[in-house]
Design an enzyme around this catalytic site. Structure first.
Site, PDB file in Angstrom:
ATOM      1  N   PRO A   2       0.506  -1.151  -0.366  1.00 42.68           N
ATOM      2  CA  PRO A   2       0.293  -0.255   0.334  1.00 42.68           C
ATOM      3  C   PRO A   2       0.517   0.560   0.267  1.00 42.68           C
ATOM      4  CG  PRO A   2      -0.631  -1.467   1.473  1.00 42.68           C
ATOM      5  CD  PRO A   2       0.643  -2.084   1.187  1.00 42.68           C
ATOM      6  N   GLU A   3       0.382   1.909  -0.831  1.00 37.99           N
ATOM      7  CA  GLU A   3       0.927   3.409  -0.664  1.00 37.99           C
ATOM      8  C   GLU A   3       0.351   4.534  -0.329  1.00 37.99           C
ATOM      9  OE1 GLU A   3       2.581   4.500  -4.809  1.00 37.99           O
ATOM     10  OE2 GLU A   3       3.406   2.187  -4.942  1.00 37.99           O
ATOM     11  N   ARG A 282      13.783  -1.569  -9.006  1.00 40.77           N
ATOM     12  CA  ARG A 282      12.015  -1.528  -9.571  1.00 40.77           C
ATOM     13  C   ARG A 282      11.220  -0.366 -11.428  1.00 40.77           C
ATOM     14  NH1 ARG A 282       9.643   2.182  -4.060  1.00 40.77           N
ATOM     15  NH2 ARG A 282      10.540   0.912  -2.472  1.00 40.77           N
TER      16      ARG A 282
END
Length: 292
Positions: A2-3, A282
């Site tokens: 979760p951001e 990423r």
């Protein structure tokens, strides 16, 4: 993981139920999550009234009436659900899990009869208790940068933070000591809307005078815009994220670049396509034609 928008969505879902309520009991069902629970965790919380529920970066902060703060982090797969007092409701498969579902690790029962249930299949979340007076110096918070949701983030702030930095713009935005709470999804989306390449040097957003460039001002506005839209949409549900009522977020349907490699660029008039590269381990998604 979760951001910030997902954590803020959870905070807004919990706030009307928790703030002003008193904790009747805490059912702690295992000794640890990512880290061990604090000693006497249920006893320290029982009887405490919740005065406020805030957020710092990706942490939820419940202020208690004894001067302590309950710190909560969702980790990779953590979620809270609210179970109000009253008859049990039949929920659809896309709704919240039933009472006492698998991976329910902590249950807060409030004096109203409602329950706040923390569920975490991967157990990378954690909970700690700290004194509010010591929070700024706490190891989790003392090195955090500016909050990107709100007025703290501005072009001037980005210019000050990025001055002289030769690292990539994306790496700088993901550095939690500079800007706290941003993650990969929303950085990719904000950079595309701002027309800035993730490969651009972060220091290029600062003039020699130290003042922000037009790009810095545009990026600050765009970051806030993307985050506000994501919160309004309930966040992005790619794997585990659910709102406190069990509903899925839907901002993933508004992604312009994230996880859309080889799709046409959605910028009007641009004939490019979305590329995927790896930065710092990423994936970065961007259009090399309109992001400079």
């Amino acid at each position: 993981m979760p951001e910030l928008p997902e954590v803020e969505t959870v905070r807004r879902g919990l706030e009307p139920v928790m703030v002003g309520a008193r904790i009747l009991s805490v059912d702690q069902r295992r000794p640890d999550l990512r880290f061990p629970f604090p000693d006497r965790f249920p006893e320290r919380l029982a009887g405490r009234r919740i005065l406020a529920l805030g957020r710092r970066a990706k942490y939820l902060l419940a202020d208690l009436d004894d001067g302590d703060v309950l710190i909560m982090h969702l980790g990779m797969s953590g979620s809270f659900r609210v179970e109000q007092a009253g008859p049990a409701k039949t929920l659809s498969p896309r709704g919240a899990p039933p009472k006492n579902a698998a991976h329910d690790h902590v249950v807060f029962t409030l004096t109203s009869g409602g329950r706040i249930v923390y569920n975490d299949p991967r157990r990378f979340g954690f909970m700690q208790i700290a004194a509010r007076a010591d929070l700024a110096a706490h190891p989790l918070f003392r090195s955090l940068g500016v909050e990107p949701l709100g007025n703290e983030l501005s072009g001037a702030a980005l210019a000050r933070l990025f001055a002289g930095k030769t690292t990539s713009l994306k790496a700088a935005l993901l550095d939690q000591s500079l800007v706290a709470g941003l993650g990969n999804i929303y950085v990719c989306e904000a950079l595309h809307r701002a027309g800035l390449s993730p490969l651009r040097q972060a220091g290029s957003l600062t003039k020699k005078s130290g003042r922000p460039t037009e790009r810095a001002n545009r990026l600050a506005d765009t970051i806030r815009e993307v985050l506000e839209e994501a919160v309004a949409a309930g966040g992005s549900s790619l794997r585990d994220h659910r709102q406190t009522n069990g509903a899925l977020g839907y901002f993933q349907h508004n992604f312009r670049v994230y996880d859309r490699a080889l799709h046409p660029c959605p910028t009007p008039g641009c004939k490019g396509e979305i590329s995927r590269i790896t930065q710092g381990g990423r994936s970065s998604f961007f259009c090399s034609m309109c992001q400079k």
